[in-house]
Scaffold this active site. Structure first.
Site, PDB file in Angstrom:
ATOM      1  N   GLY A  55      55.102  33.564  33.217  1.00 15.41           N
ATOM      2  CA  GLY A  55      53.782  33.084  33.267  1.00 15.41           C
ATOM      3  C   GLY A  55      53.756  31.585  33.746  1.00 15.41           C
ATOM      4  N   ASP A  84      54.821  36.444  42.594  1.00 13.94           N
ATOM      5  CA  ASP A  84      54.393  36.724  41.055  1.00 13.94           C
ATOM      6  C   ASP A  84      53.169  36.870  41.144  1.00 13.94           C
ATOM      7  OD1 ASP A  84      57.128  36.065  39.934  1.00 13.94           O
ATOM      8  OD2 ASP A  84      56.913  34.010  40.745  1.00 13.94           O
ATOM      9  N   MET A  93      53.503  41.103  36.774  1.00 16.48           N
ATOM     10  CA  MET A  93      53.309  40.910  35.274  1.00 16.48           C
ATOM     11  C   MET A  93      52.034  41.056  34.950  1.00 16.48           C
ATOM     12  SD  MET A  93      55.497  37.104  35.637  1.00 16.48           S
ATOM     13  CE  MET A  93      55.161  37.083  37.429  1.00 16.48           C
ATOM     14  N   MET A 121      64.654  38.278  33.078  1.00  8.75           N
ATOM     15  CA  MET A 121      63.650  36.838  33.220  1.00  8.75           C
ATOM     16  C   MET A 121      64.674  36.082  32.249  1.00  8.75           C
ATOM     17  SD  MET A 121      61.075  37.066  34.986  1.00  8.75           S
ATOM     18  CE  MET A 121      60.657  35.441  34.497  1.00  8.75           C
ATOM     19  N   HIS A 177      56.628  40.967  41.823  1.00  9.06           N
ATOM     20  CA  HIS A 177      57.034  41.007  40.776  1.00  9.06           C
ATOM     21  C   HIS A 177      55.656  40.955  39.729  1.00  9.06           C
ATOM     22  CE1 HIS A 177      58.768  38.259  37.059  1.00  9.06           C
ATOM     23  NE2 HIS A 177      58.475  39.634  36.597  1.00  9.06           N
ATOM     24  N   HIS A 212      59.514  36.175  46.957  1.00  6.76           N
ATOM     25  CA  HIS A 212      59.129  36.592  45.883  1.00  6.76           C
ATOM     26  C   HIS A 212      57.644  36.168  45.340  1.00  6.76           C
ATOM     27  CE1 HIS A 212      60.302  37.562  41.708  1.00  6.76           C
ATOM     28  NE2 HIS A 212      59.592  36.343  41.144  1.00  6.76           N
ATOM     29  N   GLY A 249      64.004  29.215  35.951  1.00  7.90           N
ATOM     30  CA  GLY A 249      64.804  27.953  35.879  1.00  7.90           C
ATOM     31  C   GLY A 249      66.164  27.911  36.700  1.00  7.90           C
ATOM     32  N   GLY A 302      58.767  26.293  36.822  1.00  4.16           N
ATOM     33  CA  GLY A 302      58.948  25.087  36.221  1.00  4.16           C
ATOM     34  C   GLY A 302      59.432  24.905  34.803  1.00  4.16           C
ATOM     35  N   MET A 353      50.126  37.844  38.029  1.00  7.45           N
ATOM     36  CA  MET A 353      49.919  37.568  36.908  1.00  7.45           C
ATOM     37  C   MET A 353      48.638  38.211  36.502  1.00  7.45           C
ATOM     38  SD  MET A 353      51.918  34.119  36.220  1.00  7.45           S
ATOM     39  CE  MET A 353      53.631  33.578  36.880  1.00  7.45           C
ATOM     40  N   SER A 361      60.107  31.990  45.214  1.00  4.72           N
ATOM     41  CA  SER A 361      58.853  32.191  44.476  1.00  4.72           C
ATOM     42  C   SER A 361      57.920  31.224  45.044  1.00  4.72           C
ATOM     43  CB  SER A 361      58.851  31.974  43.029  1.00  4.72           C
ATOM     44  OG  SER A 361      57.667  32.119  42.617  1.00  4.72           O
ATOM     45  N   ASP A 371      65.387  35.296  37.151  1.00  2.17           N
ATOM     46  CA  ASP A 371      63.930  34.708  37.743  1.00  2.17           C
ATOM     47  C   ASP A 371      63.827  33.671  36.459  1.00  2.17           C
ATOM     48  OD1 ASP A 371      61.513  33.854  38.482  1.00  2.17           O
ATOM     49  OD2 ASP A 371      60.895  36.039  38.456  1.00  2.17           O
TER      50      ASP A 371
END
Ligand code: DX5
Ligand code: ZN
Length: 237
Positions: A167, A60, A93, A162, A91, A58, A200, A170, A62, A33, A198
């Site tokens: 959002g 993200d 969101m 998920m 992805h 990947h 952790g 880490g 948002m 990501s 996706d």
């Protein structure tokens, strides 16, 4: 014969595994990501991930509404497109997603994933992605029941589980994602659908996730934690 193929042929004997299981482990895809990349050098970072063996890039997206953060729009995806030929795994969101799907496809997305929770007409949104000639993905937040997938299984090419609340990068892995992945793998049956996880993901949980049925691992922090991206990606396989 490539080195990974050779390793998959030799590993079963060494690890006492049936060939199919060993090949499955070898063939897990890693999707770094870019949320954890240096945004001031994003093109360079995407080239480095490509060279380091990433299977997907990947991305993200948002919207500051579906999730409490703002990141990347189609203009940035377009600017990154010529830095890698690897599939762009976008992805979204974003709620509602429909109005943005076409612009991300035009910008160069290969896979467009939308959230079950992001709009009232999931079936229509997934049809829109496929009608534009791209792979359609559907994502579930940690507290969303996988039964919501039952009526769209024949409309999707990828399911994204998920394992953190979306959002931010880490965050700590939510362990109940493991059983959820196993249940969704059973729902998928013989269909050709990637099962992606996706949030952790790190070398400590990667094998359990693949064993549960995941075929694509997204990782931000685990890939960018040190400058040797190739080693960090390899540690997840
Ligand atoms: C979270 C994003 C993830 C995130 C993963 O909302 O969808 O892709 O970047 O980052 P890590 O691997 O650090 O949890
Ligand atoms: Zn993501």
């Amino acid at each position: 014969m490539t080195i990974p193929t050779l390793a998959a042929k030799l590993l079963p004997g060494l690890l006492n595994l049936p060939i199919s299981q060993a090949e499955w482990f070898m063939s897990v895809k890693i999707a770094p990501s870019i949320l954890s990349a240096d945004f001031a050098r994003l093109g360079e970072e995407v080239r480095a991930l490509d060279a380091a063996g990433a299977d997907f890039i990947h991305i993200d997206v948002m919207d500051g509404h579906f999730v409490p953060n703002l990141t990347i729009g189609p203009v940035v995806v377009k600017a990154l497109r010529h830095h890698s030929k690897k599939p762009f795994d976008v992805h979204l969101m974003v709620t509602p997603p429909d109005a943005y799907i076409e612009s991300f496809v035009a910008a160069g997305a290969d896979i467009v994933t939308i959230h079950v929770e992001a709009g009232p007409h999931l079936d229509r949104s997934l049809q829109l992605i496929r009608s534009l000639g791209r792979k359609a993905g559907v994502s579930l937040n940690p507290a969303t029941d996988e039964q919501t997938l039952a009526y769209v299984l024949d409309r999707v090419d990828l399911i994204l589980v998920m394992s953190v609340n979306p959002g931010f990068g880490g965050q700590v892995f939510i362990p109940n994602a493991l059983d959820k992945i196993a249940r969704i793998r059973a729902m998928i049956g013989p269909r050709n659908i990637e099962l992606e996880v996706d949030g952790g993901v790190d070398p400590a949980n990667a094998h359990a996730l693949v064993k549960a049925g995941a075929s694509v691992l997204v990782a931000g922090s685990a890939v960018f934690r040190s400058p040797d991206y190739a080693a960090n990606i390899a540690a997840l396989r």
